[in-house]
Write a protein that holds these residues in place. Structure first.
Motif, short mmCIF file in Angstrom:
data_model
loop_
_atom_site.label_atom_id
_atom_site.label_comp_id
_atom_site.label_asym_id
_atom_site.label_seq_id
_atom_site.Cartn_x
_atom_site.Cartn_y
_atom_site.Cartn_z
N HIS A 179 -7.50 12.11 27.43
CA HIS A 179 -8.03 12.64 28.98
C HIS A 179 -9.35 11.89 29.28
N GLU A 180 -9.74 10.79 28.79
CA GLU A 180 -11.10 10.10 28.97
C GLU A 180 -11.04 9.87 30.34
N ARG A 181 -9.85 9.41 31.11
CA ARG A 181 -9.87 9.00 32.49
C ARG A 181 -9.41 10.24 33.26
N HIS A 182 -9.59 11.51 32.98
CA HIS A 182 -8.96 12.71 33.70
C HIS A 182 -10.27 12.81 34.63
N ALA A 183 -9.77 13.13 35.76
CA ALA A 183 -11.00 13.53 36.97
C ALA A 183 -11.81 14.71 36.67
N ASN A 184 -11.38 15.54 35.90
CA ASN A 184 -11.89 16.66 35.74
C ASN A 184 -12.45 16.81 34.00
N TYR A 185 -12.59 15.66 33.29
CA TYR A 185 -12.97 15.53 32.03
C TYR A 185 -13.99 14.58 31.85
N VAL A 186 -15.17 14.60 31.17
CA VAL A 186 -16.31 13.93 30.96
C VAL A 186 -16.55 13.64 29.36
N ARG A 187 -16.51 12.46 28.92
CA ARG A 187 -16.79 11.96 27.44
C ARG A 187 -18.23 12.00 27.41
N PRO A 188 -18.84 12.66 26.69
CA PRO A 188 -20.26 12.51 26.49
C PRO A 188 -20.87 11.05 25.73
N ARG A 189 -21.96 10.83 26.10
CA ARG A 189 -22.43 9.67 25.28
C ARG A 189 -22.67 10.06 23.59
N GLY A 190 -22.35 9.01 22.85
CA GLY A 190 -22.46 9.47 21.26
C GLY A 190 -21.30 9.78 20.93
N ASP A 191 -21.56 10.17 19.35
CA ASP A 191 -20.35 10.47 18.62
C ASP A 191 -20.15 11.92 18.30
N GLN A 192 -20.96 12.84 18.89
CA GLN A 192 -21.14 14.25 18.76
C GLN A 192 -19.71 14.75 19.20
N ALA A 193 -19.16 15.89 18.53
CA ALA A 193 -17.96 16.73 18.50
C ALA A 193 -18.08 17.59 19.79
N GLU A 194 -18.16 16.82 21.06
CA GLU A 194 -18.41 17.57 22.39
C GLU A 194 -17.54 17.01 23.54
N PHE A 195 -17.36 17.81 24.41
CA PHE A 195 -16.86 17.34 25.69
C PHE A 195 -16.94 18.09 26.85
N THR A 196 -16.92 17.53 27.99
CA THR A 196 -17.11 18.23 29.19
C THR A 196 -15.97 18.55 29.96
N VAL A 197 -15.92 19.50 30.55
CA VAL A 197 -14.75 19.99 31.41
C VAL A 197 -15.14 20.41 32.81
N LYS A 198 -14.61 19.93 33.77
CA LYS A 198 -15.45 20.18 35.14
C LYS A 198 -14.63 21.19 35.76
N HIS A 199 -15.17 22.40 35.51
CA HIS A 199 -14.38 23.75 36.27
C HIS A 199 -14.65 24.12 37.44
N PHE A 200 -13.97 24.80 38.24
CA PHE A 200 -14.28 25.15 39.45
C PHE A 200 -15.41 25.64 39.83
N ALA A 201 -16.07 26.39 38.60
CA ALA A 201 -17.40 27.03 38.98
C ALA A 201 -18.44 26.12 38.61
N GLY A 202 -18.27 24.98 37.77
CA GLY A 202 -19.26 24.12 37.38
C GLY A 202 -18.85 23.29 36.07
N ASP A 203 -19.58 22.39 35.75
CA ASP A 203 -19.46 21.62 34.74
C ASP A 203 -19.83 22.33 33.24
N VAL A 204 -19.00 22.38 32.34
CA VAL A 204 -19.16 22.94 31.14
C VAL A 204 -19.21 21.97 29.81
N LEU A 205 -20.28 21.90 29.29
CA LEU A 205 -20.17 20.92 27.78
C LEU A 205 -19.81 22.06 26.72
N TYR A 206 -18.71 21.53 26.11
CA TYR A 206 -18.28 22.34 24.90
C TYR A 206 -18.20 21.88 23.47
N ASP A 207 -18.97 22.64 22.44
CA ASP A 207 -19.29 22.03 21.25
C ASP A 207 -18.07 22.37 20.39
N ALA A 208 -17.10 21.51 19.87
CA ALA A 208 -15.78 21.58 19.21
C ALA A 208 -16.04 21.46 17.74
#
Length: 543
Positions: free
Chosen positions: A105-134
């Motif tokens: 999903h790196e190229r998905h419009a609602n997905y953001v890959r954070p910088r670095g190698d942390q086990a994290e990713f961001t999803v652009k929800h209808f209410a706002g961007d949320v950074l999840y710790d996996a």
């Protein structure tokens, strides 16, 4: 079909400082419910436009299906990838899971890959961007019991525990013994509900008992039948939970095949959300959006930022956008004619049917023609189709169209109010003029009276002066005459008095001279005697 009333109270959208697996599930459920809510509003708007004969293309629907596919897509969604990672048993790690999500999903419009190698990713929800710790996604998704607990339960001789864990053969279990969990198929057959069978196939458990086949209706709350069903349902749910935990614990010890056959938390959660959305779609839902005004639970305190955030998270702003893109204001022709009748010129209004006649006769055509005429009079003819549309029974207005209509009404009333104010001011001015005129007349009369009074007083003073002068002249003449007569008398009288004084003074002078001569003689004699004595003594002394 079973009739029921259900109340669904769900968590709102969550954006916290630390977002983990729980927040992803909650936000996924909110995405699905928001999509169902938007579709309901959108479909309701389109159905109403279609019934009224309007073009349904004026309403656009902003679908959040890409976000739902990103999270729960059948093949490469985040939750299915998490379930695939769970099947790897000990080989599954958070880093491998996050890398697989990045690759998909790196190229998905609602997905953001954070910088670095942390086990994290961001999803652009209808209410706002949320950074999840996996980091804990896999552990929380497995929801496994500890191995010691599983072994303890396995060697336990309690019939209740053995029935719950499923370690006791089903043919040895009897209805009524502790921990007995009836088979789903027999329970659904006894209830006769297709809905419950479908829920059982999806692993969603027992939710709503159907009415008995004899039409007696559902058992009353608190009755023995109702309590028995509730007990069976709770025991079955508890048994399924423990069995799932036992299977997860066994898989953690290395039994990967057993784990693959059990459902993870994310899988069950997705099925439950799907069943919930199916139920909402098949029913007539009504929504209540609760907004918390402040975080301190204080009365009359309002936090604008907090309320705006809740409105955005609850999807209210999206509903407002859908309504505003279409025709949010709608009125039937009779009400519209009654509300804006005054905007028609008076002469034209006299030649048309009144609102009361249209209502009494049910003449919708006349009310529609009058409403259309009013709308054309107020709204720009070139933008008439953009400002309003005529339906079968309703007149649809844009937001700005309704504002223009209300502005025209205010202008109408303002013009008439100005005329009424002018008449009222004229009447007040006339009354004030008349009152002032009466006051001026009274003031003039008083002034004239004062002037005449002063003039009379001056005349009286002048008359008194004249009288005094005349009297003074007469008195002076009389005085002169009396004086002329009194002078000879006074001269004789004064001469007599002078003679008397002179004779008296002569007598007194003669007496005084005599007395003085006596006194002087006495004094001279005494002084002569004294000198003689002194001369005699001197002679004696000398002789």
């Amino acid at each position: 079909a079973t009739s029921f009333i259900g109340i669904l109270d769900v968590f709102g959208f969550e954006i916290m400082r630390h977002n983990s697996f729980e927040q992803l599930c909650i936000n996924f459920a909110n995405e699905a419910l928001q999509q169902q809510f938007n579709q309901m509003v959108f479909v309701h708007e389109q159905d109403q436009y279609r019934r009224e004969g309007l073009d349904t293309a004026v309403v656009s629907f902003r679908d959040n299906q890409p976000i739902i596919d990103l999270i729960a897509g059948k093949v490469d969604g985040i939750l299915p990838l998490l379930e695939s990672a769970a099947r790897l048993n000990t080989l599954a790690t958070a880093d491998r899971f996050v890398r697989s999500v990045h690759n998909k999903h790196e190229r998905h419009a609602n997905y953001v890959r954070p910088r670095g190698d942390q086990a994290e990713f961001t999803v652009k929800h209808f209410a706002g961007d949320v950074l999840y710790d996996a980091e804990e996604f896999i552990v929380k998704n497995n929801d496994a019991l500890q191995g010691d607990l599983v072994e303890l339960f396995a060697v336990n001789s309690s019939v209740f525990v053995a029935n719950i864990l499923g370690t006791r053969p089903s043919d040895e279990q009897e209805d009524g013994e502790p921990g007995f969990v009836p088979r789903r198929s027999s329970l659904f057959a006894a209830q006769g509900s297709d809905t419950l069978a479908k829920a059982a196939e999806n692993g969603d458990g027992v939710d709503l008992p159907d009415a008995p086949e004899n039409g007696a209706g559902p058992p009353k709350r608190g009755s023995r039948i109702h309590k028995a069903r509730r007990r069976l349902q709770s025991e079955e749910v508890q048994g399924r939970r423990v069995q799932g935990r036992v299977a997860a614990a066994a898989a953690k010890r290395g039994n990967a095949g057993q784990l693959a056959g059990n459902k993870t938390v994310s899988l069950k959660f997705r099925q439950q959300v799907k069943n919930l959305c199916d139920t909402l779609t098949a029913t007539q839902p009504h929504y209540i959006k609760c907004i918390k005004p402040n975080n301190v639970k204080a009365a009359t305190a309002f936090g604008p930022r907090l309320v705006a955030q809740q409105l955005r998270y609850a999807g209210v702003l999206e509903v407002v956008r859908i309504r505003r893109e279409g025709y949010p204001s709608r009125m039937n022709y009779f009400d519209f004619y009654a509300k804006y009748e005054m905007l028609i010129p008076y002469k034209e209004r006299q030649a048309m049917k009144s609102v009361a006649d249209c209502r009494a006769q049910g003449d919708a055509a006349a009310a529609r023609a009058a409403s259309e005429k009013i709308a054309h009079l107020v709204l720009d003819a070139s933008d008439a189709e953009k400002e309003f549309q005529l339906g079968g029974t309703l007149l649809f207005l844009r937001d700005n169209g309704l504002d223009k209509m209300d502005a025209a009404v205010r202008e109408f009333y303002a013009g008439h109010a100005s005329a009424i104010n002018a008449c009222a001011r004229r009447f007040i001015a006339v009354m004030r003029y008349r009152a002032a005129r009466r006051r001026v007349i009274r003031a003039q009369a008083f002034f004239r009276m004062a002037v005449l009074t002063l003039r009379l007083r001056r005349q009286r003073r002048a008359a008194r002066c004249i009288q005094e002068r005349v009297k003074t002249t007469q008195a002076a003449a009389q005085y002169k005459a009396m004086k002329a007569n009194a002078v000879p008398i006074q001269a004789l009288f004064r001469r007599g008095l002078a003679q008397k004084r002179f004779s008296k003074a002569s007598r007194e002078r003669a007496g005084a001279v005599a007395a003085q001569s006596l006194v002087r003689g006495f004094l001279h004699r005494r002084a002569a005697a004294k000198k003689r004595r002194e001369w005699g003594a001197a002679q004696v002394i000398t002789g």
